[in-house]
Write a protein that holds these residues in place. Structure first.
Motif, PDB file in Angstrom:
ATOM      1  N   ASN A   1      -8.703  18.319 -14.824  1.00 38.48           N
ATOM      2  CA  ASN A   1      -9.896  18.145 -14.384  1.00 38.48           C
ATOM      3  C   ASN A   1     -10.273  17.020 -15.516  1.00 38.48           C
ATOM      4  O   ASN A   1     -10.550  17.445 -16.743  1.00 38.48           O
TER       5      ASN A   1
ATOM      6  N   ASP B   1      -8.853  18.742  -5.845  1.00 41.15           N
ATOM      7  CA  ASP B   1      -9.486  19.698  -6.486  1.00 41.15           C
ATOM      8  C   ASP B   1      -9.999  19.209  -8.281  1.00 41.15           C
ATOM      9  O   ASP B   1      -8.727  19.414  -8.828  1.00 41.15           O
TER      10      ASP B   1
ATOM     11  N   SER C   1     -11.782  22.867 -10.431  1.00 41.91           N
ATOM     12  CA  SER C   1     -13.142  23.568 -10.137  1.00 41.91           C
ATOM     13  C   SER C   1     -12.880  25.428 -10.653  1.00 41.91           C
ATOM     14  O   SER C   1     -11.411  26.205 -10.878  1.00 41.91           O
ATOM     15  N   ALA C   2     -14.042  25.723 -10.798  1.00 45.37           N
ATOM     16  CA  ALA C   2     -14.196  27.449 -11.316  1.00 45.37           C
ATOM     17  C   ALA C   2     -14.336  28.261 -10.079  1.00 45.37           C
ATOM     18  O   ALA C   2     -14.507  29.356 -10.572  1.00 45.37           O
ATOM     19  N   ASP C   3     -14.886  27.707  -9.032  1.00 42.17           N
ATOM     20  CA  ASP C   3     -14.993  28.406  -8.158  1.00 42.17           C
ATOM     21  C   ASP C   3     -14.008  27.765  -6.596  1.00 42.17           C
ATOM     22  O   ASP C   3     -13.871  28.425  -6.968  1.00 42.17           O
TER      23      ASP C   3
ATOM     24  N   SER D   1     -13.580  26.430  -4.162  1.00 50.52           N
ATOM     25  CA  SER D   1     -13.911  24.759  -3.468  1.00 50.52           C
ATOM     26  C   SER D   1     -12.905  24.905  -3.209  1.00 50.52           C
ATOM     27  O   SER D   1     -12.396  23.991  -1.692  1.00 50.52           O
TER      28      SER D   1
ATOM     29  N   GLU E   1     -18.704  24.736  -4.327  1.00 56.92           N
ATOM     30  CA  GLU E   1     -18.892  25.796  -2.582  1.00 56.92           C
ATOM     31  C   GLU E   1     -20.050  25.476  -1.686  1.00 56.92           C
ATOM     32  O   GLU E   1     -19.736  26.205  -0.850  1.00 56.92           O
TER      33      GLU E   1
ATOM     34  N   TYR F   1     -15.224  19.348  -7.286  1.00 57.80           N
ATOM     35  CA  TYR F   1     -15.756  20.542  -8.871  1.00 57.80           C
ATOM     36  C   TYR F   1     -16.655  20.974  -8.269  1.00 57.80           C
ATOM     37  O   TYR F   1     -18.086  20.867  -8.629  1.00 57.80           O
ATOM     38  N   ASN F   2     -16.382  22.340  -8.442  1.00 57.09           N
ATOM     39  CA  ASN F   2     -17.433  23.115  -8.533  1.00 57.09           C
ATOM     40  C   ASN F   2     -18.363  22.865  -6.921  1.00 57.09           C
ATOM     41  O   ASN F   2     -19.539  23.155  -7.096  1.00 57.09           O
TER      42      ASN F   2
END
Length: 331
Positions: free
Chosen positions: A95, A62, A65-67, A69, A38, A35-36
């Motif tokens: 999520n 995952d 995630s908003a990145d 990852s 990276e 989760y986010n």
């Protein structure tokens, strides 16, 4: 004990070195929920490749995630980790939370594997898996087995701060109800422990997968292996899902902040979860848990008698023990 901090040099991929025997010992399924993550993820993946025990696969998902990852793990899966990685729920970007995400990963663990929980922001020392596999080697196949240990706490740059406190509160099911001492990123379970958790569904609310595993194995009087030799660098930073307070004062403060209502809600919920699965725990444990349930519904005097009768109903450290006793009596 000290560990060399990671320098500021640019990260470069590491390849699996020659000379590893991928068939030496039981296979291990590493479970990793993202989760986010990276910022630190590549270092953790490096440390998987650097394990001196190479009979492992990686199951990952995952958790929305908003990145980058997921992109990082997919690149790893296609290149350095090719043939030993599997993405779970690859079409989903939902999520569901850290606890549900790890239970989902446990659902997908292949038969015949040990399972090892991993966090996205730590770094495993090369002997991490080999120590856990060796500890569980002599646990009979029909006995739930669980390994966990201490950690080297570091800052976000992996500069060592201290070794996590000794793991002392290991007194069976009552101490497991009062406190989780099994840090998830160090945990390895044998197949019988995983089967036990699967049979005890639905999972308990309020707690994470590591505490649930510790409760289940303790209630079934399985084998708990504690490693006093740290095998991971446990990164402490503002994004930790849980983290590890590094002193008794901080641990006590964290416990006090939760307060009696939150603590006793979790305590009662865990107790109800175990009693819902009476057939999976030992008869003696069932009798003790039923007596605890009756006492909790009684007067403060009856609860005080429980504390006197069962000294293992406690937490680590004087201040945490005192807080627990007050909350047990008055919460």
């Amino acid at each position: 004990m000290s560990a060399a901090p990671i320098t500021s040099a640019p990260w470069v991929p590491r390849l699996i070195g020659a000379g590893h025997d991928p068939t030496d010992g039981p296979p291990v399924a590493i479970l990793l929920s993202l989760y986010n993550g990276e910022t630190f993820l590549n270092r953790q993946l490096d440390s998987f490749l650097d394990q001196n025990y190479q009979n492992w696969i990686l199951l990952w998902r995952d958790d929305g995630s908003a990145d980058a990852s997921r992109a990082i793990l997919r690149a790893f899966q296609a290149n350095r980790g090719a043939g030993r990685c599997l993405e779970i729920d690859s079409e989903s970007d939902t999520n569901i939370g850290i606890a549900a995400s790890y239970w989902r990963l446990m659902d997908c663990a292949p038969a015949g594997h040990l399972i090892a929980f991993a966090d996205q922001d730590d770094v495993w020392l090369p002997e991490k898996l080999s120590r856990g596999v060796a500890a569980l080697k002599d646990v009979p196949a029909n006995t739930p087995g669980m390994y966990f240990g201490r950690q080297i706490l570091t800052d976000r740059q992996l500069k060592p701060i201290m070794i996590s406190p000794p793991i002392t509160n290991l007194r069976g099911i009552f101490s497991a109800l009062a406190q989780n001492v099994a840090t998830g990123c160090t945990v390895i379970l044998n197949e019988k422990a995983l089967s036990l958790l699967d049979a005890m569904r639905p999972p308990p609310p309020f707690i994470l997968h590591d505490w649930a595993a510790y409760l289940a194995v303790s209630a079934a009087e399985g084998t708990v292996c504690v490693d006093e030799h740290p095998a991971i660098l446990y990164r402490q930073h503002s994004g930790n899902a849980v983290g590890a307070p590094s002193s008794w004062l901080r641990r006590s403060y964290a416990a006090a902040r939760r307060g009696p209502t939150a603590f006793m809600t979790i305590f009662r919920s865990n107790l109800v979860w175990l009693l819902r699965h009476r057939g999976l725990v030992t008869p003696l444990t069932t009798l003790r848990l039923e007596k605890l349930e009756r006492g909790l519904a009684g007067t403060r005097r009856e609860r005080l008698q429980l504390l006197r009768q069962f000294p293992d109903l406690t937490r680590s450290g004087f201040s945490e023990k005192l807080l627990f006793r007050l909350w047990f009596l008055f919460g």
